[in-house]
Design an enzyme around this catalytic site. Structure first.
Site, PDB file in Angstrom:
ATOM      1  N   ASN A  42     -28.378 -16.544 -14.194  1.00 29.79           N
ATOM      2  CA  ASN A  42     -28.640 -16.824 -12.890  1.00 29.79           C
ATOM      3  C   ASN A  42     -29.925 -15.922 -12.723  1.00 29.79           C
ATOM      4  O   ASN A  42     -30.132 -14.746 -13.350  1.00 29.79           O
ATOM      5  CB  ASN A  42     -27.515 -16.580 -11.768  1.00 29.79           C
ATOM      6  CG  ASN A  42     -26.843 -15.127 -12.115  1.00 29.79           C
ATOM      7  OD1 ASN A  42     -26.990 -14.596 -13.018  1.00 29.79           O
ATOM      8  ND2 ASN A  42     -26.456 -14.529 -10.947  1.00 29.79           N
ATOM      9  N   ILE A  43     -30.908 -16.672 -11.924  1.00 24.61           N
ATOM     10  CA  ILE A  43     -32.169 -16.234 -11.441  1.00 24.61           C
ATOM     11  C   ILE A  43     -32.242 -16.010  -9.843  1.00 24.61           C
ATOM     12  O   ILE A  43     -32.271 -17.058  -9.671  1.00 24.61           O
ATOM     13  CB  ILE A  43     -33.305 -16.792 -12.186  1.00 24.61           C
ATOM     14  CG1 ILE A  43     -33.267 -16.690 -13.705  1.00 24.61           C
ATOM     15  CG2 ILE A  43     -34.716 -16.059 -11.952  1.00 24.61           C
ATOM     16  CD1 ILE A  43     -34.379 -17.366 -14.602  1.00 24.61           C
ATOM     17  N   GLU A  44     -32.279 -14.740  -9.549  1.00 25.26           N
ATOM     18  CA  GLU A  44     -32.195 -14.887  -8.021  1.00 25.26           C
ATOM     19  C   GLU A  44     -33.620 -14.648  -7.413  1.00 25.26           C
ATOM     20  O   GLU A  44     -34.442 -14.402  -8.015  1.00 25.26           O
ATOM     21  CB  GLU A  44     -31.165 -13.554  -7.519  1.00 25.26           C
ATOM     22  CG  GLU A  44     -29.974 -13.752  -7.893  1.00 25.26           C
ATOM     23  CD  GLU A  44     -28.924 -12.941  -7.413  1.00 25.26           C
ATOM     24  OE1 GLU A  44     -29.109 -11.955  -7.043  1.00 25.26           O
ATOM     25  OE2 GLU A  44     -27.649 -13.140  -7.578  1.00 25.26           O
ATOM     26  N   CYS A  53     -28.439 -21.050 -10.674  1.00 31.13           N
ATOM     27  CA  CYS A  53     -27.439 -20.662 -11.211  1.00 31.13           C
ATOM     28  C   CYS A  53     -27.333 -20.433 -12.856  1.00 31.13           C
ATOM     29  O   CYS A  53     -28.307 -21.039 -13.296  1.00 31.13           O
ATOM     30  CB  CYS A  53     -26.091 -21.221 -11.148  1.00 31.13           C
ATOM     31  SG  CYS A  53     -25.325 -21.131  -9.235  1.00 31.13           S
ATOM     32  N   GLU A  55     -25.550 -21.831 -15.055  1.00 31.00           N
ATOM     33  CA  GLU A  55     -25.290 -23.374 -15.586  1.00 31.00           C
ATOM     34  C   GLU A  55     -26.322 -24.233 -15.703  1.00 31.00           C
ATOM     35  O   GLU A  55     -26.690 -25.055 -16.329  1.00 31.00           O
ATOM     36  CB  GLU A  55     -24.161 -23.923 -14.853  1.00 31.00           C
ATOM     37  CG  GLU A  55     -22.827 -23.049 -14.946  1.00 31.00           C
ATOM     38  CD  GLU A  55     -22.730 -21.946 -13.964  1.00 31.00           C
ATOM     39  OE1 GLU A  55     -23.762 -21.483 -13.490  1.00 31.00           O
ATOM     40  OE2 GLU A  55     -21.445 -21.665 -13.504  1.00 31.00           O
ATOM     41  N   CYS A  86     -20.250 -23.447  -9.622  1.00 35.55           N
ATOM     42  CA  CYS A  86     -20.214 -23.783  -8.165  1.00 35.55           C
ATOM     43  C   CYS A  86     -20.133 -25.125  -8.055  1.00 35.55           C
ATOM     44  O   CYS A  86     -20.717 -26.083  -8.904  1.00 35.55           O
ATOM     45  CB  CYS A  86     -21.239 -22.976  -7.349  1.00 35.55           C
ATOM     46  SG  CYS A  86     -23.114 -23.821  -7.775  1.00 35.55           S
ATOM     47  N   CYS A  89     -23.515 -26.761  -9.228  1.00 39.64           N
ATOM     48  CA  CYS A  89     -23.764 -26.872 -10.797  1.00 39.64           C
ATOM     49  C   CYS A  89     -22.629 -27.942 -11.376  1.00 39.64           C
ATOM     50  O   CYS A  89     -23.010 -28.827 -12.318  1.00 39.64           O
ATOM     51  CB  CYS A  89     -23.282 -25.718 -11.221  1.00 39.64           C
ATOM     52  SG  CYS A  89     -24.571 -24.422 -11.294  1.00 39.64           S
TER      53      CYS A  89
HETATM   54  N1  THU Z   1     -23.645 -18.019  -9.852  1.00 43.22           N
HETATM   55  C1  THU Z   1     -23.890 -18.552 -11.145  1.00 43.22           C
HETATM   56  O1  THU Z   1     -24.995 -18.324 -11.749  1.00 43.22           O
HETATM   57  N2  THU Z   1     -22.915 -19.431 -11.622  1.00 43.22           N
HETATM   58  C2  THU Z   1     -21.824 -19.900 -10.803  1.00 43.22           C
HETATM   59  O2  THU Z   1     -20.915 -20.657 -11.311  1.00 43.22           O
HETATM   60  C3  THU Z   1     -21.737 -19.270  -9.496  1.00 43.22           C
HETATM   61  C4  THU Z   1     -22.670 -18.388  -8.747  1.00 43.22           C
HETATM   62  C5  THU Z   1     -24.711 -16.907  -9.410  1.00 43.22           C
HETATM   63  C6  THU Z   1     -25.683 -17.445  -8.296  1.00 43.22           C
HETATM   64  C7  THU Z   1     -25.828 -15.879  -7.744  1.00 43.22           C
HETATM   65  O3  THU Z   1     -26.872 -15.557  -8.310  1.00 43.22           O
HETATM   66  C8  THU Z   1     -24.555 -15.229  -7.927  1.00 43.22           C
HETATM   67  O4  THU Z   1     -24.123 -15.858  -9.052  1.00 43.22           O
HETATM   68  C9  THU Z   1     -23.898 -14.739  -6.583  1.00 43.22           C
HETATM   69  O5  THU Z   1     -23.445 -15.905  -6.188  1.00 43.22           O
END
Ligand code: THU
Length: 130
Positions: A42-44, A53, A55, A86, A89
């Site tokens: 994941n990259i915020e 996310c 995935e 999620c 995804c």
């Molecule tokens: N996130 C994912 O990378 N994959 C998931 O299936 C659920 C959520 C990440 C998004 C965000 O950066 C962090 O988790 C919190 O929601």
């Protein structure tokens, strides 16, 4: 490649996460049918809604490398519980990786739970509606 090997790669991918806002690090490893593995994390973003996310970074990277057929994706985080993809995804994985994809969810203790993509997103919206 075994599920355990794919899980190990998803744990490695978790270290690549950029998650300074949620501090929730997620890693993914997507196995193409030709045996190649594509990592994702994941990259915020400070504009939170632009976060992507693990995935989807894995799926998009694989597609940009010309992959069209996949067998499994492993997902890892530091959560106690099994980490499921999620909703966004699920939609992307169902279309790009197929409804037969094995989704290998893991928990902090290293246990795994495997479900078919089709069971995570029944009645998916797809190209047949367009
Ligand atoms: N996130 C994912 O990378 N994959 C998931 O299936 C659920 C959520 C990440 C998004 C965000 O950066 C962090 O988790 C919190 O929601």
């Amino acid at each position: 490649m075994s599920n355990n090997e794919l899980i190990k790669l998803s744990i490695e991918a978790k270290d690549l996460a950029r998650a300074k806002y949620s501090n929730f690090h997620v890693g993914a490893a997507l196995l193409a049918k030709n045996g190649k593995v594509y990592k994702g994390a994941n990259i915020e973003n400070a504009s939170y809604g632009l976060t992507i996310c693990a995935e989807r970074t894995a799926a998009f990277t694989a597609v940009l490398n010309g992959e069209t057929e996949f067998s499994a994706i492993a997902i890892s985080s530091d959560a106690e519980d099994f980490i499921p993809p999620c909703g966004a995804c699920r939609q992307v994985l169902a279309e790009l990786c197929g409804k037969d994809l094995d989704v290998i969810m893991t928990n902090k203790s290293g246990e795994q739970k495997v479900v078919k993509m089709n069971d995570l997103l029944p009645y998916a919206f797809d190209e047949n509606f367009l």
